[in-house]
Design a protein around this motif. Structure first.
Motif, PDB file in Angstrom:
ATOM      1  N   MET A 222     -16.911   9.879  -0.068  1.00 24.15           N
ATOM      2  CA  MET A 222     -15.646  10.304   0.552  1.00 24.15           C
ATOM      3  C   MET A 222     -14.851  11.621  -0.286  1.00 24.15           C
ATOM      4  O   MET A 222     -15.454  11.894  -1.285  1.00 24.15           O
ATOM      5  N   ASN A 223     -14.584  12.423   0.543  1.00 28.27           N
ATOM      6  CA  ASN A 223     -14.159  13.758  -0.135  1.00 28.27           C
ATOM      7  C   ASN A 223     -12.668  13.543  -0.733  1.00 28.27           C
ATOM      8  O   ASN A 223     -12.140  12.567  -0.749  1.00 28.27           O
ATOM      9  N   ASP A 224     -12.383  14.840  -1.544  1.00 26.37           N
ATOM     10  CA  ASP A 224     -11.293  14.910  -2.358  1.00 26.37           C
ATOM     11  C   ASP A 224     -10.081  14.350  -1.526  1.00 26.37           C
ATOM     12  O   ASP A 224      -9.162  13.541  -1.846  1.00 26.37           O
ATOM     13  N   SER A 225      -9.742  15.081  -0.254  1.00 31.57           N
ATOM     14  CA  SER A 225      -8.594  14.950   0.433  1.00 31.57           C
ATOM     15  C   SER A 225      -8.523  13.490   0.979  1.00 31.57           C
ATOM     16  O   SER A 225      -7.513  12.876   1.310  1.00 31.57           O
ATOM     17  N   SER A 226      -9.695  13.086   1.428  1.00 26.99           N
ATOM     18  CA  SER A 226      -9.599  11.649   2.050  1.00 26.99           C
ATOM     19  C   SER A 226      -9.234  10.768   0.842  1.00 26.99           C
ATOM     20  O   SER A 226      -8.492   9.485   1.067  1.00 26.99           O
ATOM     21  N   LEU A 228      -7.220  11.315  -1.696  1.00 30.77           N
ATOM     22  CA  LEU A 228      -5.913  11.472  -1.908  1.00 30.77           C
ATOM     23  C   LEU A 228      -5.135  10.669  -0.731  1.00 30.77           C
ATOM     24  O   LEU A 228      -3.836  10.063  -0.937  1.00 30.77           O
ATOM     25  N   GLN A 229      -5.656  10.846   0.671  1.00 29.02           N
ATOM     26  CA  GLN A 229      -4.913  10.229   1.581  1.00 29.02           C
ATOM     27  C   GLN A 229      -4.857   8.999   1.560  1.00 29.02           C
ATOM     28  O   GLN A 229      -3.715   8.387   2.150  1.00 29.02           O
ATOM     29  N   SER A 230      -5.887   8.269   1.044  1.00 29.56           N
ATOM     30  CA  SER A 230      -5.694   6.859   1.199  1.00 29.56           C
ATOM     31  C   SER A 230      -5.106   6.123  -0.306  1.00 29.56           C
ATOM     32  O   SER A 230      -5.045   5.102  -0.383  1.00 29.56           O
ATOM     33  N   GLY A 265      -9.734  21.861  -2.650  1.00 30.28           N
ATOM     34  CA  GLY A 265     -10.324  20.603  -2.065  1.00 30.28           C
ATOM     35  C   GLY A 265      -9.314  20.045  -1.460  1.00 30.28           C
ATOM     36  O   GLY A 265      -9.584  18.959  -0.850  1.00 30.28           O
ATOM     37  N   PRO A 267      -5.321  19.475   0.765  1.00 30.50           N
ATOM     38  CA  PRO A 267      -4.604  19.891   1.739  1.00 30.50           C
ATOM     39  C   PRO A 267      -3.377  20.598   1.073  1.00 30.50           C
ATOM     40  O   PRO A 267      -2.705  20.259   0.108  1.00 30.50           O
ATOM     41  N   CYS A 365     -10.750  22.302   1.693  1.00 28.17           N
ATOM     42  CA  CYS A 365      -9.931  21.481   2.597  1.00 28.17           C
ATOM     43  C   CYS A 365      -9.055  22.690   3.350  1.00 28.17           C
ATOM     44  O   CYS A 365      -8.204  23.458   2.785  1.00 28.17           O
TER      45      CYS A 365
END
Lengths: 389, 362
Positions: A222-226, A228-230, A265, A267, A365
């Motif tokens: 999983m990337n950094d933004s994913s 964060l989003q979760s 990385g 948003p 990102c």
């Protein structure tokens, strides 16, 4: 498992324990350390005993005693006692010392078992008991600032770094390396962008390098933004339940809300300010990026120190239990914060590196929120002094 | 006995009618060449008659071909040994029609229609069956008809059939009242679930993770991560004995039609991406190239709020009962919806992505 119920009550108890413990256990622990150091090193000159303690555990005696007082109730309450290979039962201090050594050195169970005169399985069990006790008792050391006073203090410290006003935290992500069997398809999900098996740790850090919020356990793919989003932090911010404090007036008619800073990385969001991307930026934007970089450096330093100090998560872990590893990471973060909270002098000796994820490339990102973009432009102009008053 | 009454009553006319309905040449002069030539296209047509069930169709088509050959053998025997053999075969057919004898063996082949036949055992339905709807059941009956004489062959065919057929059989055992249109969906879904369970890389891989989030009241949550290439699905873990629950769920598929869905499921939308054409939010790792992203940025930001509103639902601190989790598990199947769109995610240019995501760290 949540620490919510009885949380305040527990904190009160802990404070009492703290006060009692520091006085009474100090004398006790001096004796304990003498004996313990003899066990691991042979006879030492008494004058060097203190130095040795800090080099073994990387924390001061004061911090060690505090940690013992935190976990005392939980560690001693459980049935079954542990003993050294010579049959002598392990005291609370012995157990905490073994666990701290295991987490701090990252040495194998066998090495620690040999040096402490313990069976390696005892080292494992004692360490896990300590981890569970710390989860229960030490979680209040890692939390988002709850009072306005705390937040104001955080903001002013951030502003002191390179002038970014109303900044509440710096976010960054690091990878905890693991050695997994490559042949197993299940391992694939842990294979990150650099083709290494890893677990992710996302941290939001305050200017004192203290972790304010962490998310860990997600696979390295999983990337950094994913990640964060979760996270729940994301949800709270989007709902306006976090970073919703005092706005700051930049100029007439334009306000700056509370935000955190993160690298490219992440948003660009109204509550998450990222640097400008691209090369050959105009001066004001390049200057903004420099200030931004210096400010978010606290997150990189905190993660670098975490790994340096608690080396169990620094190297490549050999086929770790992926359900236990996040809990070990959490406890390392708690210990990291305790060292800061207790103003332990040991932290001053730590090198101020910011390379916590060497070999990893910067993620990018592209997501940009329009409002956030306008806000960032204004902030950039404000910092370069071009914003009309 | 119904069997003897009917034969005695209608005599050779009845037999002719039955032969005609089955596609056998009527009369004593059985032209086998004509019969086979006539049957071949029929067999190849059979998949079209039931497009909703592709996996079972293929296996049926296979078994049908076999039964044609078997019929070939039996009819040869009948010319040699006379009408008695034919009557023996016909009595098998009739006993099957009226559910005389071993019903288990019959239901295995007659599949979903078995329940209807048991409640309405009308002979005229069969004899007048020329419409497209009935042809399918005819094929099935052929398979049954061939069973007494060459049952081994047919059985081997069924055993060799794909896992889909096996799944179907299990489901029929557990619940026969599933609406027909849903069947295809469910079958696909179950297959996907099977894939996931087996950790097959061609499907979604399934991983259990323990996630710690200090901003949550319950800061430690067990999650299930399903991944197929760049598409991620994240769900709460229902309990430790998931495998057993899942098996149990298969037998209780009726629950899906009855009860409301308890499942809590989160599909994460990535930054810089958007819903696909099915409206399914998906989490994609750097899935979109820069071209896509510019167009979709604004949309994404709006959607992110929607996703975040789903987050609290997935965090239930209380443990669930095993019975409930079984029920909740049934909704896992909904992942199937994404299977239709999975190709979009899979086809996204990953090489592009790497270029954009990697820059030297400052």
């Amino acid at each position: 498992m949540g620490p919510v119920r009885g949380y305040r009550k527990r904190r009160k108890i802990e404070k009492k324990v703290e006060q009692n413990a520091t006085a009474s256990e100090k004398e006790e622990s001096v004796d304990w350390w003498d004996e313990f150091s003899k066990r691991i090193n042979g006879v030492l000159p008494p004058s060097k005993g203190m130095d040795k303690f800090e080099s073994v555990f990387k924390i001061s005696r004061k911090t060690f005693n505090y940690i013992c007082s935190l976990v005392k109730e939980d560690m001693m309450a459980k049935s079954g006692s542990y003993a050294f290979t010579n049959g002598k039962p392990m005291s609370l201090n012995d157990q905490v010392a073994v666990a701290l050594r295991r987490l701090g050195s990252g040495e194998s169970l066998l090495t620690i078992g040999d040096s402490f005169g313990l069976n390696h399985s005892t080292v494992s069990q004692v360490t896990w008991r300590f981890v569970e006790a710390m989860e229960e008792r030490g979680l209040h050391h890692l939390r988002w600032p709850s009072t306005e006073q705390e937040m104001t203090e955080t903001k002013s410290k951030f502003e002191k770094i390179r002038g970014l006003p109303n900044c509440c935290g710096a976010i960054d992500t690091t990878h905890i390396m693991m050695c997994l069997p490559a042949a197993e398809p299940a391992s694939n999900v842990w294979l990150d962008q650099e083709k290494k098996h890893s677990m992710i740790l996302q941290a939001i850090v305050d200017p004192d390098l203290r972790f304010q919020d962490i998310v860990t356990g997600w696979p390295g793919k999983m990337n950094d933004s994913s990640v964060l989003q979760s996270s729940n932090f994301f949800k709270l911010c989007e709902k306006g339940k976090r970073l919703n404090g005092k706005k700051m007036v930049l100029c007439e008619g334009s306000e700056l809300r509370e935000y955190i800073v993160g690298d490219s990385g992440y948003p660009l969001l109204p509550w998450l300010v990222t640097p400008y991307q691209g090369k050959e930026l105009p001066d004001s934007k390049a200057e903004f990026n420099r200030r931004h970089f210096a400010t978010r450096m606290v997150a990189q330093r905190a993660l670098a120190r975490l790994k340096e100090m608690w080396r169990i998560i620094q190297g490549v872990m050999w086929r770790p239990d992926k359900h236990r590893l996040p809990r070990i990471i959490l406890v390392c973060c708690l210990l990291h914060n305790i060292v800061i909270d207790l103003e332990d002098e040991a932290q001053d000796d730590m090198p101020l590196s910011h390379h916590h994820d060497s070999g990893y490339h910067q993620q990018v990102c592209e997501s940009v929120d329009k409002t956030a973009s306008i806000q960032r432009d204004k902030l950039s102009l404000y910092l370069s002094g071009r914003l009309p008053p | 006995m119904l069997c003897s009454i009917s034969t005695g009553k209608s005599g050779s006319n009845w037999l002719d009618r039955l032969r005609t309905s089955k596609g056998f040449p009527s009369g004593d002069d059985l032209d086998l060449d004509h019969f086979l030539n006539h049957q071949e296209p029929n067999a190849s047509n059979s998949p079209d008659t039931n497009p909703s069930d592709p996996t079972s169709n293929s296996s049926l088509a296979q078994s049908d071909e076999k039964t044609v050959l078997n019929r070939n053998q039996t009819t040869e025997i009948s010319t040699e040994n006379g009408e008695k053999e034919w009557l023996g075969i016909m009595s098998n057919v009739l006993s099957e029609l009226f559910i005389i004898g071993d019903t288990n063996e019959i239901s295995r082949f007659s599949g979903k229609k078995s329940s209807r036949k048991q409640t309405n055992p009308k002979i005229c339905v069969l004899s007048a069956s020329t419409s497209g709807d009935e042809r399918c059941s005819n094929d099935e009956r052929f398979a049954v008809m061939a069973l007494p004489s060459s049952g081994d062959n047919s059985l081997v065919e069924m055993k060799d059939a794909s896992g889909g057929v096996k799944l179907k059989k299990e489901r029929n055992g557990g619940c026969v009242d599933v609406v027909e249109e849903d069947k295809e969906e469910e079958e696909e879904e179950e297959e996907e679930e099977e894939e996931k369970w087996n950790g097959d890389l061609s499907g979604f891989s399934r991983s259990e993770v323990t996630v710690i989030d200090t901003s949550c009241a319950s800061w430690k949550v067990d999650k299930l991560v399903f991944r197929r290439k760049n598409v991620w699905k994240i769900r709460d873990k229902k309990g430790k004995s998931r495998h057993l629950e899942w098996k149990k769920r298969k037998a209780n598929l009726c629950d899906k039609n009855g009860g409301g869905k308890k499942k809590i499921r989160l599909s994460i939308l990535p930054f810089g991406s958007s819903k696909d054409e099915n409206g399914e939010k998906r989490l994609v790792l750097y899935n979109d190239g820069q071209n896509h992203q510019n167009d979709k940025r604004k949309k994404t930001c709006k959607e992110m709020a929607d996703i975040s509103s789903q987050v609290p639902k997935k965090r239930l601190p209380f443990p669930r009962l095993a019975r409930k989790s079984g029920k909740g598990g049934s909704s896992v199947i909904r992942l199937k919806v994404t299977s239709k769109s999975k190709q979009n995610g899979a086809n996204l240019p990953t090489s592009n992505v790497k270029d954009t995501q990697r820059q030297s760290k400052a």
